[in-house]
Design a protein around this motif. Structure first.
Motif, PDB file in Angstrom:
ATOM      1  N   ILE A 274      49.879  49.873 -16.169  1.00 56.87           N
ATOM      2  CA  ILE A 274      49.230  49.806 -14.944  1.00 56.87           C
ATOM      3  C   ILE A 274      48.628  48.699 -14.914  1.00 56.87           C
ATOM      4  O   ILE A 274      48.477  47.671 -14.029  1.00 56.87           O
ATOM      5  CB  ILE A 274      48.433  51.135 -14.668  1.00 56.87           C
ATOM      6  N   LEU A 275      47.724  48.254 -15.869  1.00 51.89           N
ATOM      7  CA  LEU A 275      46.760  46.992 -15.840  1.00 51.89           C
ATOM      8  C   LEU A 275      47.601  45.746 -16.037  1.00 51.89           C
ATOM      9  O   LEU A 275      47.475  44.835 -15.410  1.00 51.89           O
ATOM     10  CB  LEU A 275      46.123  47.168 -17.264  1.00 51.89           C
ATOM     11  N   VAL A 276      48.768  45.864 -16.673  1.00 55.31           N
ATOM     12  CA  VAL A 276      49.935  44.513 -17.092  1.00 55.31           C
ATOM     13  C   VAL A 276      50.362  44.418 -15.491  1.00 55.31           C
ATOM     14  O   VAL A 276      50.585  43.218 -15.063  1.00 55.31           O
ATOM     15  CB  VAL A 276      50.809  44.798 -17.890  1.00 55.31           C
ATOM     16  N   ASN A 277      50.679  45.463 -14.734  1.00 55.09           N
ATOM     17  CA  ASN A 277      51.291  45.086 -13.438  1.00 55.09           C
ATOM     18  C   ASN A 277      50.510  44.304 -12.377  1.00 55.09           C
ATOM     19  O   ASN A 277      50.744  43.514 -11.683  1.00 55.09           O
ATOM     20  CB  ASN A 277      51.695  46.503 -12.797  1.00 55.09           C
ATOM     21  N   PHE A 278      49.335  44.666 -12.533  1.00 53.15           N
ATOM     22  CA  PHE A 278      48.228  43.936 -11.706  1.00 53.15           C
ATOM     23  C   PHE A 278      48.299  42.346 -12.316  1.00 53.15           C
ATOM     24  O   PHE A 278      48.039  41.439 -11.177  1.00 53.15           O
ATOM     25  CB  PHE A 278      46.835  44.486 -11.789  1.00 53.15           C
ATOM     26  N   ALA A 279      48.216  42.063 -13.490  1.00 53.64           N
ATOM     27  CA  ALA A 279      48.277  40.891 -13.815  1.00 53.64           C
ATOM     28  C   ALA A 279      49.333  39.913 -13.447  1.00 53.64           C
ATOM     29  O   ALA A 279      49.328  38.946 -13.030  1.00 53.64           O
ATOM     30  CB  ALA A 279      48.079  40.884 -15.430  1.00 53.64           C
ATOM     31  N   GLU A 280      50.594  40.627 -13.422  1.00 57.93           N
ATOM     32  CA  GLU A 280      51.704  40.027 -12.841  1.00 57.93           C
ATOM     33  C   GLU A 280      51.707  39.859 -11.580  1.00 57.93           C
ATOM     34  O   GLU A 280      52.302  38.571 -11.241  1.00 57.93           O
ATOM     35  CB  GLU A 280      53.109  40.932 -13.506  1.00 57.93           C
ATOM     36  N   ALA A 281      51.083  40.494 -10.718  1.00 62.54           N
ATOM     37  CA  ALA A 281      50.769  40.236  -9.425  1.00 62.54           C
ATOM     38  C   ALA A 281      50.062  39.299  -9.162  1.00 62.54           C
ATOM     39  O   ALA A 281      50.492  38.546  -8.332  1.00 62.54           O
ATOM     40  CB  ALA A 281      50.634  41.623  -8.570  1.00 62.54           C
ATOM     41  N   VAL A 282      48.874  39.015  -9.742  1.00 66.42           N
ATOM     42  CA  VAL A 282      48.144  38.141  -9.575  1.00 66.42           C
ATOM     43  C   VAL A 282      48.717  36.683  -9.813  1.00 66.42           C
ATOM     44  O   VAL A 282      48.529  35.739  -9.174  1.00 66.42           O
ATOM     45  CB  VAL A 282      46.943  38.389 -10.834  1.00 66.42           C
TER      46      VAL A 282
ATOM     47  N   LEU B 229      51.756  35.901  -9.561  1.00 70.30           N
ATOM     48  CA  LEU B 229      52.829  35.555  -8.323  1.00 70.30           C
ATOM     49  C   LEU B 229      52.002  34.997  -7.073  1.00 70.30           C
ATOM     50  O   LEU B 229      52.688  34.582  -6.202  1.00 70.30           O
ATOM     51  CB  LEU B 229      53.559  36.659  -8.124  1.00 70.30           C
ATOM     52  N   THR B 230      50.844  35.048  -7.081  1.00 71.60           N
ATOM     53  CA  THR B 230      50.057  34.397  -5.893  1.00 71.60           C
ATOM     54  C   THR B 230      50.255  33.237  -5.771  1.00 71.60           C
ATOM     55  O   THR B 230      50.454  32.322  -6.641  1.00 71.60           O
ATOM     56  CB  THR B 230      48.574  35.089  -5.961  1.00 71.60           C
ATOM     57  N   LYS B 231      50.004  32.454  -4.446  1.00 71.15           N
ATOM     58  CA  LYS B 231      49.871  31.280  -4.259  1.00 71.15           C
ATOM     59  C   LYS B 231      48.928  30.432  -5.131  1.00 71.15           C
ATOM     60  O   LYS B 231      47.782  30.916  -5.271  1.00 71.15           O
ATOM     61  CB  LYS B 231      49.602  31.100  -2.829  1.00 71.15           C
ATOM     62  N   ARG B 232      49.518  29.262  -5.738  1.00 69.65           N
ATOM     63  CA  ARG B 232      48.602  28.669  -6.858  1.00 69.65           C
ATOM     64  C   ARG B 232      47.760  27.610  -6.245  1.00 69.65           C
ATOM     65  O   ARG B 232      48.114  26.885  -5.328  1.00 69.65           O
ATOM     66  CB  ARG B 232      49.734  27.933  -7.789  1.00 69.65           C
ATOM     67  N   ALA B 233      46.628  27.764  -6.601  1.00 71.37           N
ATOM     68  CA  ALA B 233      45.549  26.805  -5.895  1.00 71.37           C
ATOM     69  C   ALA B 233      44.439  26.477  -7.146  1.00 71.37           C
ATOM     70  O   ALA B 233      44.212  27.064  -8.092  1.00 71.37           O
ATOM     71  CB  ALA B 233      44.876  27.215  -4.869  1.00 71.37           C
TER      72      ALA B 233
ATOM     73  N   PHE C 182      42.583  32.793 -13.984  1.00 71.60           N
ATOM     74  CA  PHE C 182      43.807  32.964 -14.512  1.00 71.60           C
ATOM     75  C   PHE C 182      43.656  32.984 -16.055  1.00 71.60           C
ATOM     76  O   PHE C 182      44.334  33.653 -16.752  1.00 71.60           O
ATOM     77  CB  PHE C 182      44.873  31.902 -14.061  1.00 71.60           C
ATOM     78  N   LEU C 183      43.099  32.060 -16.469  1.00 67.99           N
ATOM     79  CA  LEU C 183      42.632  31.702 -17.964  1.00 67.99           C
ATOM     80  C   LEU C 183      42.087  32.953 -18.633  1.00 67.99           C
ATOM     81  O   LEU C 183      42.268  33.371 -19.702  1.00 67.99           O
ATOM     82  CB  LEU C 183      42.066  30.264 -18.175  1.00 67.99           C
ATOM     83  N   ASP C 184      41.073  33.452 -17.723  1.00 72.76           N
ATOM     84  CA  ASP C 184      40.287  34.629 -18.299  1.00 72.76           C
ATOM     85  C   ASP C 184      41.336  35.570 -18.400  1.00 72.76           C
ATOM     86  O   ASP C 184      41.106  36.449 -19.416  1.00 72.76           O
ATOM     87  CB  ASP C 184      39.199  35.072 -17.378  1.00 72.76           C
ATOM     88  N   MET C 185      42.316  36.118 -17.516  1.00 74.38           N
ATOM     89  CA  MET C 185      43.129  37.034 -17.483  1.00 74.38           C
ATOM     90  C   MET C 185      44.187  36.862 -18.831  1.00 74.38           C
ATOM     91  O   MET C 185      44.581  37.615 -19.605  1.00 74.38           O
ATOM     92  CB  MET C 185      44.038  37.406 -16.363  1.00 74.38           C
ATOM     93  N   TYR C 186      44.544  35.340 -19.048  1.00 73.87           N
ATOM     94  CA  TYR C 186      45.455  35.257 -19.929  1.00 73.87           C
ATOM     95  C   TYR C 186      44.653  35.203 -21.491  1.00 73.87           C
ATOM     96  O   TYR C 186      45.377  36.097 -22.333  1.00 73.87           O
ATOM     97  CB  TYR C 186      45.858  33.669 -19.956  1.00 73.87           C
TER      98      TYR C 186
ATOM     99  N   GLU D 125      52.062  30.057 -17.431  1.00 70.66           N
ATOM    100  CA  GLU D 125      52.829  29.118 -16.611  1.00 70.66           C
ATOM    101  C   GLU D 125      51.876  28.802 -15.481  1.00 70.66           C
ATOM    102  O   GLU D 125      51.963  27.474 -15.115  1.00 70.66           O
ATOM    103  CB  GLU D 125      54.068  29.594 -16.420  1.00 70.66           C
ATOM    104  N   ALA D 126      51.409  29.701 -14.798  1.00 68.43           N
ATOM    105  CA  ALA D 126      50.513  29.374 -13.719  1.00 68.43           C
ATOM    106  C   ALA D 126      49.315  28.365 -13.874  1.00 68.43           C
ATOM    107  O   ALA D 126      49.142  27.699 -13.044  1.00 68.43           O
ATOM    108  CB  ALA D 126      50.051  30.712 -12.790  1.00 68.43           C
ATOM    109  N   ALA D 127      48.797  28.767 -14.876  1.00 70.09           N
ATOM    110  CA  ALA D 127      47.607  27.822 -15.195  1.00 70.09           C
ATOM    111  C   ALA D 127      48.045  26.449 -15.442  1.00 70.09           C
ATOM    112  O   ALA D 127      47.278  25.381 -15.048  1.00 70.09           O
ATOM    113  CB  ALA D 127      47.010  28.290 -16.355  1.00 70.09           C
ATOM    114  N   VAL D 128      49.239  26.197 -16.251  1.00 67.88           N
ATOM    115  CA  VAL D 128      49.593  24.872 -16.584  1.00 67.88           C
ATOM    116  C   VAL D 128      49.969  24.017 -15.241  1.00 67.88           C
ATOM    117  O   VAL D 128      49.660  23.033 -15.142  1.00 67.88           O
ATOM    118  CB  VAL D 128      50.950  24.855 -17.528  1.00 67.88           C
ATOM    119  N   SER D 129      50.669  24.996 -14.425  1.00 65.38           N
ATOM    120  CA  SER D 129      51.268  24.461 -13.024  1.00 65.38           C
ATOM    121  C   SER D 129      49.803  23.931 -12.361  1.00 65.38           C
ATOM    122  O   SER D 129      49.710  22.995 -11.710  1.00 65.38           O
ATOM    123  CB  SER D 129      52.053  25.589 -12.311  1.00 65.38           C
ATOM    124  N   ILE D 130      48.994  24.950 -12.125  1.00 66.89           N
ATOM    125  CA  ILE D 130      47.587  24.648 -11.618  1.00 66.89           C
ATOM    126  C   ILE D 130      46.959  23.324 -12.041  1.00 66.89           C
ATOM    127  O   ILE D 130      46.598  22.484 -11.024  1.00 66.89           O
ATOM    128  CB  ILE D 130      46.721  25.759 -11.680  1.00 66.89           C
ATOM    129  N   PHE D 131      46.904  23.309 -13.213  1.00 68.53           N
ATOM    130  CA  PHE D 131      46.025  22.022 -13.735  1.00 68.53           C
ATOM    131  C   PHE D 131      46.809  20.853 -13.418  1.00 68.53           C
ATOM    132  O   PHE D 131      46.418  19.882 -13.251  1.00 68.53           O
ATOM    133  CB  PHE D 131      45.844  22.463 -15.237  1.00 68.53           C
TER     134      PHE D 131
END
Length: 744
Positions: free
Chosen positions: A392-400, A402-406, A413-417, A456-462
């Motif tokens: 249940i908890l991991v599903n939320f992380a995956e959904a986050v 997938l959100t638009k990167r900014a 994102f790094l806190d969740m990672y 991957e999202a964190a690297v892309s954002i940075f």
């Protein structure tokens, strides 16, 4: 007795098949099931040549019924004299004799004693007593000794039924029918009792306790659960009825505190009934252990585990909701604005850490207390609840992920990672609690996948942070040459990012793609050749140090070099060259101070970058002085004042006039300019004063006496040396009011 005679077998409840029978006939049917083998002997003699019995008279039937009633009355009196505990030894001996008969392949099973029939009836009477007092409320725990005695009797009943199953003879079928019927009735009651006890804490913490207490969970997953349990039963005995009936009675009872630590009874005295998760008192744990053990011994392990799975999942979901985490679908996460989603992420992090550090550890201790001698069952249940909740908890992380990167999402994102990354070792250390390597790998795979998505999202954002610099096309210069807002944002962003340096190093090494490491080239074609050479030099130095820098450090330096180039281009928006250098000086000094003030970012960029930046700031400083004050100092130059060996007064007047005009202009404009760094502001003023005041003092002292005292002196010598010092101290305040005060 030989089994060459036909045996008439009636089920225990055969007396209820015909509602039209008389009471006496029903009573006869009631006593017939256990006496079938006796009546069958009356139908045949040893030579098989007897005829059918002669019809009996009504008087003979009445006498027979009367004798039966007397025998039943005597039997009832005898039953009252015996308790379940007193009959236990007889049952144990009977079970042992049945087992011996089965092992010896003996066709003659032992006789069914009246104590055996009495024991089965006693158990049936006891379950009727429990059922009559239940009424959707918990019965177990009211009489601890009575509960233990009853469960021990149920375990013997299970052993009796299993021993009868081991016989091939149909001689025991009536007893098997009766035992099976009573045992099933007991199991139905125990299953419901277990459900009520397990759901009680959920009900107490629910907003609608009444609905919770009356809820009935369906057994839709029972078939799949049976299949999953079969893999656990291969290495364990399914019906371990030979274990000590006393095991699990009080000796292992404990109060489950937060974190799963047991608490002594002395500490419990005088405490409230409110207990931390999983909300079970020592008495409740003892009752759960008794019931679960009895169900497993009776072969009802699947039903027992199903009750646990449903109840504990529901309890965890309620606890997560209590902690502030509601189930949010992937679509809802995608639609949420960042501000509310950021709050949900903060809650998720706290709940996730609370689950792994407290809730699941408490759950593990709970299962170990309930199943101290059944490691496989404990493993299965703990594995299931861990996977269900973490999923249940991991599903939320995956959904986050997938959100638009900014850019503003990077740090959450790094806190969740980090939260997911730190959970993988926790799973590995809990390997003994997992049923198989495959299940642990599956859970680790889910965690790893979600962590990878976030990485991957964190690297892309940075890496895309460059776009926020390149995309700024504003054509309006910053007022007064102050620090550019993008400079402040970028440096604060990078400083904060370096607090995650180790994590960013990790995600860059694991998830940086080739296309994200393309070399940056940001040379402005409108720039001068000197600026182009400077950028080329910076890039060459960067290439030389690339091997020394990690991918993250290289990307950070690339962003800072890109910011340098951006500031160079923005400085050209100032028409005043002096203000252009003030702007570059302000921004360069701000970047330098941010790096020096942060150990983390200083370690990333290194001392070479700091020395280069300090050199740039000094260069801007000198350029400013040359552009601003060289013309003023030219007015104080003594050359060209003499004509034929004498001071030419008109030229001197022109010099003082030009000086006054230039100095007034500088004061008027540069008092509104801003140098936000106090040290830099002080350095600028000191350097200006060190050049201007001695030069002006010397010039006035030598040539001021040439003017006629009075109006001429006041007209041309407008400033005294002390005035020059005061005016210089008013520069770079960004406050034009000082000019107005001087005019008054």
């Amino acid at each position: 007795m030989a089994n060459n005679h036909p045996v008439k077998c009636l089920s225990f409840d055969s007396r209820f098949q015909d509602d039209n029978k008389s009471k006496d006939e029903k009573d006869i049917g009631k006593s017939y099931s256990f006496a079938a083998r006796v009546s069958s002997d009356l139908n045949n003699d040893s030579n098989n040549d007897h005829k059918l019995r002669q019809p009996v008279t009504i008087h003979e039937v009445d006498e027979e019924l009367e004798n039966d009633q007397q025998h039943e009355a005597v039997a009832e009196e005898e039953e009252k004299e015996f308790t379940l505990d007193q009959l236990s030894e007889d049952i144990d001996q009977f079970i042992l004799s049945l087992s011996s008969s089965s092992n010896d392949d003996n066709d003659d099973p032992p006789e069914i004693s009246k104590e055996v029939a009495m024991f089965v009836k006693k158990v049936e009477a006891k379950i009727e007593e429990y059922e009559s007092t239940a009424q959707d409320s918990i019965v177990f725990g009211r009489d601890v000794e009575g509960d233990s005695s009853f469960v021990a009797a149920v375990n013997r009943l299970s052993g009796l039924m299993e021993a009868i199953h081991g016989l091939k003879s149909g001689y025991m079928m009536p007893l098997l029918n009766q035992t099976s019927s009573v045992l099933h009735r007991v199991m139905v009651f125990l299953e419901e009792e277990l459900r009520l006890i397990l759901e009680e804490p959920v009900c107490q913490n629910s907003n609608n306790a009444a609905d919770c207490s009356n809820s009935k969970h369906t057994d839709s997953s029972l078939k799949s659960l049976k299949g999953r349990l079969q893999s656990f039963a291969s290495s364990a005995h399914p019906h371990d009825h030979h274990q000590d009936e006393g095991s699990g009675e009080g000796a292992d009872s404990c109060e489950l505190q937060e974190g799963g630590d047991p608490e002594s009874e002395e500490q419990q005295e005088g405490k409230e009934t409110t207990i931390t998760f999983p909300y079970f008192s020592s008495d409740s744990v003892s009752s759960i252990r008794l019931i679960a053990n009895a169900m497993i011994i009776a072969g009802y392990e699947t039903e027992c585990c199903n009750v646990f799975l449903i109840a504990r999942r529901h309890a965890f979901e309620e606890e997560l909701k209590k902690q502030g985490l509601d189930k949010i679908s992937t679509d809802d996460v995608q639609k949420m604005n960042w501000e509310p989603l950021e709050g949900e992420i903060s809650t998720w992090i706290c709940v996730f850490k609370h689950c792994t550090s407290t809730l699941l550890l408490g759950e593990q201790t709970f299962y170990e207390s309930v199943f101290p001698d059944r490691v496989r069952t404990s493993q299965f249940l703990y594995n299931d609840i861990s996977y269900a909740i973490l999923y249940i908890l991991v599903n939320f992380a995956e959904a986050v992920a997938l959100t638009k990167r900014a850019t503003e999402k990077l740090f959450k994102f790094l806190d969740m990672y980090e939260t997911l990354r730190d959970t993988v070792p926790w799973v590995e250390t809990k390997t003994p609690m997992y049923s198989s390597e495959e299940s642990m790998k599956e859970l680790k795979s889910e965690l790893w996948f979600a962590k990878s998505r976030l990485g991957e999202a964190a690297v892309s954002i940075f890496c895309q942070f460059e776009n926020s610099i390149k995309g700024d096309n504003t054509k309006t210069p910053v007022a007064s040459g102050a620090v550019h807002p993008l400079t402040r944002y970028t440096m604060n962003y990078l400083k904060y990012a370096c607090e995650y340096k180790d994590t960013l190093e990790q995600v860059f090494q694991q998830h940086l793609r080739t296309e994200q490491t393309e070399e940056f080239s940001a040379i402005d074609h409108s720039s001068s050749s000197d600026q182009q050479r400077k950028l080329v030099d910076q890039q060459q130095q960067q290439h030389q140090q690339e091997e020394k820098h990690s991918p993250f450090a290289s990307q950070l330096i690339t962003i800072m070099d890109l910011l340098d180039s951006y500031l160079e281009s923005k400085s050209k928006l100032y028409k005043d060259l002096s203000l252009r250098y003030i702007f570059l000086m302000n921004n360069g000094r701000y970047m330098l101070q941010k790096v020096k003030g942060s150990t983390e970012i200083h370690q990333v960029v290194g001392d070479n970058w700091c020395r280069r930046r300090s050199s740039d700031v000094r260069h801007y400083h000198k350029s400013y002085q040359r552009e601003t004050w060289s013309r003023v100092l030219q007015c104080l130059n003594q050359e060209g004042l003499q004509v034929n060996g004498k001071i030419h007064k008109p030229i001197l007047k022109e010099r003082f006039k030009n000086f006054n005009q230039l100095f007034d202009e500088i004061h008027r404009t540069q008092s509104t300019w801003v140098v936000s760094d106090e040290q830099l502001q002080s350095e600028l003023r000191v350097s200006i004063s060190a050049v201007m005041i001695p030069a002006y003092r010397s010039f006035v002292a030598r040539f001021g006496q040439i003017f006629t005292p009075g109006r001429q002196v006041e007209k041309y010598i407008k400033f005294q040396p002390d005035d020059i010092e005061t005016i210089i101290e008013e520069l770079f305040d960004g406050n034009p009011s000082s000019i107005a005060r001087r005019k008054i």
